[in-house]
Design an enzyme around this catalytic site. Structure first.
Site, PDB file in Angstrom:
ATOM      1  N   LYS A 283     -15.828 -14.935 -31.941  1.00 52.58           N
ATOM      2  CA  LYS A 283     -16.785 -14.956 -30.836  1.00 52.58           C
ATOM      3  C   LYS A 283     -16.179 -15.693 -29.644  1.00 52.58           C
ATOM      4  O   LYS A 283     -15.555 -16.740 -29.799  1.00 52.58           O
ATOM      5  CB  LYS A 283     -18.074 -15.654 -31.263  1.00 52.58           C
ATOM      6  N   GLU A 371     -36.216 -11.379 -42.682  1.00 54.48           N
ATOM      7  CA  GLU A 371     -37.607 -11.721 -42.373  1.00 54.48           C
ATOM      8  C   GLU A 371     -38.536 -11.503 -43.561  1.00 54.48           C
ATOM      9  O   GLU A 371     -39.464 -12.289 -43.795  1.00 54.48           O
ATOM     10  CB  GLU A 371     -38.088 -10.916 -41.164  1.00 54.48           C
ATOM     11  N   ARG A 399     -41.209  -7.223 -39.093  1.00 57.84           N
ATOM     12  CA  ARG A 399     -40.321  -6.754 -40.160  1.00 57.84           C
ATOM     13  C   ARG A 399     -40.753  -7.281 -41.531  1.00 57.84           C
ATOM     14  O   ARG A 399     -40.291  -6.790 -42.554  1.00 57.84           O
ATOM     15  CB  ARG A 399     -38.884  -7.170 -39.858  1.00 57.84           C
TER      16      ARG A 399
END
Length: 634
Positions: A283, A371, A399
Site C-alpha cells: 500500500k 458482517e 449484509r
C-alpha cells in the site's frame, strides 16, 4: 522523454506498447495518481499499490472482452485512468463527476459495480458461466484484496467455483499486508512462472493420467506435490477448493507479472480450470509518505503532494464528529460497566474505536470483513451476560440482516448497534449511503431504534440503548453536528418519549406541526418561524411516541415528518400507521430521501437536491398549504 500516459486513451493503446515501456508508464501513472487524488481527495494508498498490477492486467487480458472485476473497487483509480477517464479524474467523487468505485453505467470496462467487499469471485463465476453458455471464449478475472478474503462470501464463491473444472476463471489475490505470504524473491518468481507454464501443466496432467491407474501412487504424488508447494507457498487451501494456485509473486515487478499473467490466461482458456494467482503489493507504493502511513493516506481529503497531509492539530477547536462522540462514549461506558465489549467488522478507524482498542484491548474484537459473523458473534457474547456494542456502518449492517433477525432479535438479545454513516454520505455515493436502516430495522420485533438530533443527544441515546435488555440501534450521520455541548454524564433518556422543541399555542389560521427525526431537527427549527409551526424532536423511531404524535395531529391542521432516510417504510410511515390505528385523519407531508439511489457529491448539495435543506423543506410546506410561489419568495 515521451509522455506515455497521455497516449493511452484505451487499453488497446496500452497493448501497443513494448514490454520495456511498461515500467515508465507505471511511473507516470503513479505520479498522475498522486497529483489527481491530492486535488480531489479519495482513496490513495490502495491505488498506489495496484499501479503495476493494473497495467499488467490490461496489457495481458483483452479487456473489456475479458471481464475484469475489482473487489470493493477503491483500488480501481489506475484502471479508470487507463480506460478513457484520465481527463475526468478531476471530477472524481464530486457531484456529476465519476464515481470512486467501478460502475457499469460509467464505462464498458467497469464490468461489475462494486464498493462493498468480497463480491468479485461470485460475480466472476457468474460471468464465466454466462459466457460459456453463450459460446463466448473469454476469461473472467476477479481482483480481490486479502482483507476481502476474510469474508465468508469469498470462500462460498471459491467453494462453488472450484467444482467447474474447465471454467475460464482467474482469481488474483492482491495481498497488500504481507499477512499470509512469505518473503517474495527470485525463487518465488521462478516457481510462479514455472507453475503457470504449459510444461508444468502438461506434465502434471500427464502424470495424473498415468497414476490414475494406480490410485495409491496417485494419492501419494498429490500429497507430495502439495507438501512441496506448501513449503514455499500458502496455496494448499486454494488447491483444495479446486483452483490451481500460483505465487506469491511481486506485484510491482512487471517482468514477473506480465509473463505469469500470460501463462495464467492461457491455462484458463485451455480448459485447465480456475486459476488462483497470489500477488504481493505494498500500500502506498512509490509515494514515501503513503508507504510510511498507509492508513493515514487510505482516504485523504485534498492535500499538497510535496508536503503531504497536515497532521498538526488545528489551533481552534473544531466541532466533534458523531464518530468521535461515539468513541468517547464507548470508553466512558466501558469504564462504568465491565460487561461492555466492542465488536467491529474491520472498521476500527472509520467507526472511532482506536482509543477503545488501546485502553481495553481484551474487550475489543475486530472480526475482519465479516458482517454476518460480527452480528451472530455479538449475539453469542450477549448470551453469556456481556453487553456487546457493534460499531458498524448503516450500509454494512445490511449484509448481516438475516443474522440480525434470526440470531439477535428473535432471541431478544441485548446487542447495541451503533450505526455510523446513516443517511447520505457525500462523496462515497449510493453504495455507502445509509438510506434504508429505518425501514429495515423498525419492522423487526424486539428492536429499538433511535435517532439523535445532535452530538449531546447522541451520547444520551447511546446510553439509553445500552441500558436496555433488548436489541437496539442508534443511527447517526457522517461528519460533525451543530456543535452542541456534550456532557460527560452517562444520562439515560425516557424510552420512547419525544420532546417539543418549539411550541406555538393559540395560533390563528393553519396550524403546522413538524415531527423531526435525527439531525433534521435543526433545519426544522430554522423553517418553523415562517409558519409559526410546532417542532417536535422525535428521538425514538421505535418505540414511537404515539401519544404525542396523536396529540399533534389533533391540535394541528398539517403534520410534516422529516427524516434523512428512505420514505418508503420509514419514520414518516410509522407516524401514518400510528394515526391510522388511532382513527385520526389529518393532512400529512412525509419528507425524506426519494425512491431512487442518490448519487455521490457534497452532502449539503445532495440534501438540497432531495429537498431536505431548509429551503426545500420550506418550499414543500408552503406548497402543501397552498401558499403561492410569490408569497413563498417573500
Amino acid at each position: 522523454m515521451t509522455d506515455l500516459l497521455k497516449t493511452i486513451d484505451d487499453p488497446k493503446d496500452l497493448r501497443e506498447l513494448s514490454r520495456d515501456q511498461l515500467p515508465k508508464l507505471a511511473a507516470e501513472l503513479r505520479e498522475f495518481l498522486v497529483d489527481s487524488v491530492a486535488k480531489t481527495g479519495g482513496h490513495l494508498s490502495s491505488n498506489l499499490g495496484t499501479v503495476e498490477l493494473t497495467v499488467a492486467l490490461h496489457y495481458v487480458f483483452q479487456t473489456p472482452y475479458d471481464r475484469l472485476i475489482w473487489d470493493v473497487g477503491h483500488q480501481s483509480y489506475p484502471h479508470k485512468i487507463l480506460t478513457g477517464r484520465r481527463e475526468r479524474m478531476d471530477t472524481l467523487r464530486q457531484y456529476g463527476g465519476i464515481s470512486g468505485f467501478p460502475r457499469r453505467s460509467e464505462s464498458e470496462y467497469d464490468t461489475f459495480g462494486t464498493a462493498h467487499s468480497s463480491t468479485s469471485i461470485s460475480a466472476a463465476i457468474g460471468m464465466a458461466l454466462g459466457a460459456r453458455a453463450q459460446g463466448e471464449k473469454r476469461v473472467a478475472v476477479a481482483v480481490i484484496g486479502d482483507g476481502a478474503m476474510s469474508a465468508g462470501m469469498a470462500f462460498e464463491a471459491l467453494n462453488n467455483g472450484g467444482i467447474h473444472k474447465d471454467l475460464p476463471l482467474v482469481v488474483v489475490l492482491n495481498d497488500n499486508d504481507m499477512s499470509i505470504s512469505p518473503a517474495v524473491g527470485a525463487l518465488n518468481r521462478y516457481l510462479a512462472r514455472l507453475m503457470s507454464g504449459r510444461f508444468y501443466a502438461a506434465t502434471k496432467k500427464g502424470l495424473d493420467s498415468v497414476l490414475s491407474m494406480a490410485p495409491p501412487l496417485r494419492e501419494f504424488a498429490k500429497r507430495l506435490e502439495e507438501h512441496a508447494k506448501g513449503m514455499v507457498v500458502p496455496g494448499t487451501i486454494f488447491e483444495e477448493f479446486g483452483f490451481n494456485y500460483i505465487g506469491p509473486i511481486d506485484g510491482h515487478d512487471l517482468d514477473s507479472l506480465v509473463p505469469t499473467l500470460q501463462n495464467v490466461r492461457r491455462l484458463a482458456l485451455d480448459g485447465e480450470g480456475p486459476q488462483f494467482l497470489h500477488v504481493v503489493t505494498k500500500k502506498g507504493q512509490g509515494y514515501k509518505l503513503a508507504e510510511a502511513d498507509p492508513i493515514l493516506y487510505h482516504g485523504p481529503g485534498k492535500f499538497d503532494p510535496a508536503q503531504g497531509i497536515n497532521t498538526a492539530k488545528p489551533s481552534a477547536p473544531s466541532k466533534k464528529t458523531f464518530t468521535q462522540i461515539f468513541g468517547e462514549w464507548l470508553c466512558d461506558m466501558a469504564e462504568a460497566d465491565k460487561r461492555l465489549v466492542a465488536v467491529t467488522p474491520a472498521m476500527r478507524e472509520g467507526s472511532g474505536l482506536v482509543e477503545f482498542e488501546a485502553r481495553f484491548p481484551d474487550r475489543y474484537f475486530d472480526v475482519g470483513i465479516a458482517e454476518q459473523h460480527a452480528v451472530t458473534f455479538a449475539g453469542g457474547l450477549a448470551c453469556e451476560g456481556m453487553k456487546p456494542v457493534v460499531a458498524i456502518y448503516s450500509t454494512f449492517l445490511q449484509r448481516g440482516y438475516d443474522q440480525l433477525i434470526h440470531d439477535v432479535a428473535l432471541q431478544d438479545l441485548p446487542v447495541v448497534f451503533a450505526m455510523d454513516r446513516s443517511g447520505l454520505v457525500g462523496a462515497d455515493g449510493a453504495t455507502h449511503a445509509g438510506a434504508y436502516d429505518i425501514p429495515y430495522l423498525r419492522c423487526i420485533p424486539n428492536m429499538l431504534l433511535m435517532a439523535p438530533a445532535d452530538e449531546a443527544e447522541c451520547r444520551d441515546l447511546l446510553t439509553t440503548a445500552f441500558k436496555q435488555n433488548h436489541p437496539s440501534a442508534v443511527r447517526y450521520p457522517r461528519g460533525a453536528g451543530v456543535g452542541a455541548v456534550v456532557s460527560k454524564e452517562l444520562k439515560e433518556l425516557p424510552l420512547g418519549k419525544a420532546e417539543i422543541r418549539r411550541s406555538t399555542p393559540g395560533l390563528q389560521g393553519k396550524k403546522v406541526a413538524i415531527l423531526a427525526f435525527g439531525t433534521l431537527l435543526y433545519p426544522a427549527l430554522e423553517v418553523a418561524p415562517d409558519f409559526d409551526a410546532t417542532v417536535v424532536n422525535m428521538r425514538f423511531i421505535k418505540p414511537l411516541d404515539v401519544d404525542l404524535v396523536c396529540k399533534m395531529a389533533q391540535e394541528h391542521d398539517l403534520i410534516v415528518t422529516l427524516e434523512e432516510g428512505a420514505v418508503g417504510g420509514g419514520a414518516g410511515s410509522a407516524c401514518l400507521e400510528a394515526l391510522s390505528v388511532a382513527g385520526i385523519q389529518v393532512p400529512t407531508l412525509v419528507l425524506g430521501l426519494p425512491d431512487r439511489f442518490v448519487d455521490h457529491g457534497d452532502h449539503a448539495l445532495l440534501m438540497k437536491e432531495c429537498g431536505l435543506d431548509a429551503a426545500g423543506i420550506r418550499k414543500a410546506i408552503a406548497e402543501k398549504l397552498g401558499i403561492p410561489a410569490k408569497q413563498q419568495a417573500a
